[in-house]
Design an enzyme around this catalytic site. Sequence first.
Site, PDB file in Angstrom:
ATOM      1  N   HIS A 144       9.184 -17.304  -9.866  1.00 45.81           N
ATOM      2  CA  HIS A 144       8.375 -18.439 -10.655  1.00 45.81           C
ATOM      3  C   HIS A 144       8.948 -19.125 -11.799  1.00 45.81           C
ATOM      4  O   HIS A 144      10.039 -18.684 -12.215  1.00 45.81           O
ATOM      5  CB  HIS A 144       7.296 -17.900 -11.107  1.00 45.81           C
ATOM      6  N   LYS A 148       6.155 -18.309 -16.707  1.00 44.18           N
ATOM      7  CA  LYS A 148       4.957 -17.318 -16.472  1.00 44.18           C
ATOM      8  C   LYS A 148       5.292 -16.118 -17.372  1.00 44.18           C
ATOM      9  O   LYS A 148       6.363 -15.672 -17.348  1.00 44.18           O
ATOM     10  CB  LYS A 148       5.419 -16.981 -14.897  1.00 44.18           C
TER      11      LYS A 148
HETATM   12  P1  NAD Z   1      -0.321 -22.146 -18.845  1.00 40.55           P
HETATM   13  O1  NAD Z   1       0.167 -21.329 -19.816  1.00 40.55           O
HETATM   14  O2  NAD Z   1       0.153 -23.356 -18.365  1.00 40.55           O
HETATM   15  O3  NAD Z   1      -2.009 -22.656 -19.004  1.00 40.55           O
HETATM   16  C1  NAD Z   1      -2.661 -21.614 -19.527  1.00 40.55           C
HETATM   17  C2  NAD Z   1      -3.781 -22.249 -20.387  1.00 40.55           C
HETATM   18  O4  NAD Z   1      -4.918 -21.391 -20.767  1.00 40.55           O
HETATM   19  C3  NAD Z   1      -3.155 -22.808 -21.566  1.00 40.55           C
HETATM   20  O5  NAD Z   1      -3.507 -24.342 -21.914  1.00 40.55           O
HETATM   21  C4  NAD Z   1      -3.783 -22.127 -22.870  1.00 40.55           C
HETATM   22  O6  NAD Z   1      -3.761 -22.901 -24.104  1.00 40.55           O
HETATM   23  C5  NAD Z   1      -5.089 -21.598 -22.416  1.00 40.55           C
HETATM   24  N1  NAD Z   1      -5.640 -20.742 -23.118  1.00 40.55           N
HETATM   25  C6  NAD Z   1      -5.212 -19.586 -23.586  1.00 40.55           C
HETATM   26  N2  NAD Z   1      -6.433 -19.006 -24.101  1.00 40.55           N
HETATM   27  C7  NAD Z   1      -7.445 -19.703 -24.063  1.00 40.55           C
HETATM   28  C8  NAD Z   1      -8.838 -19.592 -24.497  1.00 40.55           C
HETATM   29  N3  NAD Z   1      -9.084 -18.555 -25.259  1.00 40.55           N
HETATM   30  N4  NAD Z   1      -9.599 -20.374 -24.035  1.00 40.55           N
HETATM   31  C9  NAD Z   1      -9.328 -21.325 -23.405  1.00 40.55           C
HETATM   32  N5  NAD Z   1      -8.036 -21.554 -22.810  1.00 40.55           N
HETATM   33  C10 NAD Z   1      -7.067 -20.717 -23.181  1.00 40.55           C
HETATM   34  O7  NAD Z   1      -0.474 -21.292 -17.392  1.00 40.55           O
HETATM   35  P2  NAD Z   1      -0.591 -21.714 -15.901  1.00 40.55           P
HETATM   36  O8  NAD Z   1       0.637 -21.975 -15.356  1.00 40.55           O
HETATM   37  O9  NAD Z   1      -1.571 -22.941 -15.722  1.00 40.55           O
HETATM   38  O10 NAD Z   1      -1.309 -20.329 -15.214  1.00 40.55           O
HETATM   39  C11 NAD Z   1      -2.559 -19.923 -15.767  1.00 40.55           C
HETATM   40  C12 NAD Z   1      -2.910 -18.681 -15.081  1.00 40.55           C
HETATM   41  O11 NAD Z   1      -3.097 -18.777 -13.639  1.00 40.55           O
HETATM   42  C13 NAD Z   1      -1.733 -17.376 -15.006  1.00 40.55           C
HETATM   43  O12 NAD Z   1      -2.377 -16.470 -15.080  1.00 40.55           O
HETATM   44  C14 NAD Z   1      -1.157 -17.759 -13.687  1.00 40.55           C
HETATM   45  O13 NAD Z   1      -0.525 -16.447 -13.191  1.00 40.55           O
HETATM   46  C15 NAD Z   1      -2.206 -17.950 -12.698  1.00 40.55           C
HETATM   47  N6  NAD Z   1      -2.343 -18.895 -11.594  1.00 40.55           N
HETATM   48  C16 NAD Z   1      -2.966 -18.418 -10.489  1.00 40.55           C
HETATM   49  C17 NAD Z   1      -2.540 -19.003  -9.432  1.00 40.55           C
HETATM   50  C18 NAD Z   1      -3.571 -18.670  -8.187  1.00 40.55           C
HETATM   51  O14 NAD Z   1      -3.454 -19.315  -7.041  1.00 40.55           O
HETATM   52  N7  NAD Z   1      -4.258 -17.637  -8.463  1.00 40.55           N
HETATM   53  C19 NAD Z   1      -1.684 -20.095  -9.136  1.00 40.55           C
HETATM   54  C20 NAD Z   1      -0.842 -20.425 -10.269  1.00 40.55           C
HETATM   55  C21 NAD Z   1      -1.331 -19.897 -11.640  1.00 40.55           C
END
Ligand code: NAD
Length: 250
Positions: A144, A148
């Site tokens: 990844h 991550k």
């Molecule tokens: P990222 O760090 O780019 O985004 C996460 C966002 O959450 C950030 O903008 C952060 O400011 C926000 N955040 C943190 N605390 C918060 C709060 N209290 N209230 C609201 N927002 C808050 O991460 P990402 O790459 O977008 O991934 C996010 C999650 O999704 C991770 O856990 C990742 O593993 C998961 N993910 C899952 C899939 C899937 O298909 N299920 C695919 C991609 C990523």
Amino acid sequence: MTRVAVNGATGRMGKTVIETAADRDLEVVVGFDVASGEVDGVPVVDSDDIAGTLTEYDVDVVVDFSIPESTLPLAAACAETGTALVVGTTGFDEDGVARLDDASEEAPLLKATNFSQGIQVLNRLVSEAVATLDDYDLELMESHHNGKVDAPSGTANTLLETIQEKRDVEPVYGREGHAPREDDEIGVFARRAGDIRGEHELILAGNDEVLSLSHRAEDRGVFAAGALDAAAWLDGRDPGWYDFGAVVDA
Ligand code: NAD
């Protein structure tokens, strides 16, 4: 039209969900993140009253890609308001999963560690391969992007659970030094580099052959599309815990 809120709206996935929804029969009406602003014309709020904001914007479904510490209070708010919740965030501990389970008694909740259709099928193929080639060595790899935070990926953990339903194998996370392989182990490896969207591979080796089952996401849009499919599917359902497999099979 389904009215959607996005939690983690300014993150990698949150932004992609908002962009992807523009081409769909869904309306993203509000986003939540730690700072207020806007993404593609959608207001993003840093709300200390999530339930109130869900009611104010008349939200049908929340799509969440954030961090577990944010998802858990969100799930409690969804339980309070009866709002459906699609959870894409990964990295929950047992207590976190139990709290999501509690929330699902009050509102429909669909959680998937991976919202791509290909991974759903990979998971089914892995189950069959591991059961059939029941004495082959197994090794699981994932790669990844360098931002991550959880490792191994939620998807790798889901694949591992699928494997462990068929085979009694213990994960060994990376190997170092004197580390002879035991028959009942599965090596699990996590690589973090650049902007890799997500790659997973299981190899099954034995009997002078190697079977490789792998998947590569080429764009975050694949996860956003799956999560929005799940949101449309979940809207109007009874409270309960739902799986993405049901959306793919629908
Ligand atoms: P990222 O760090 O780019 O985004 C996460 C966002 O959450 C950030 O903008 C952060 O400011 C926000 N955040 C943190 N605390 C918060 C709060 N209290 N209230 C609201 N927002 C808050 O991460 P990402 O790459 O977008 O991934 C996010 C999650 O999704 C991770 O856990 C990742 O593993 C998961 N993910 C899952 C899939 C899937 O298909 N299920 C695919 C991609 C990523």
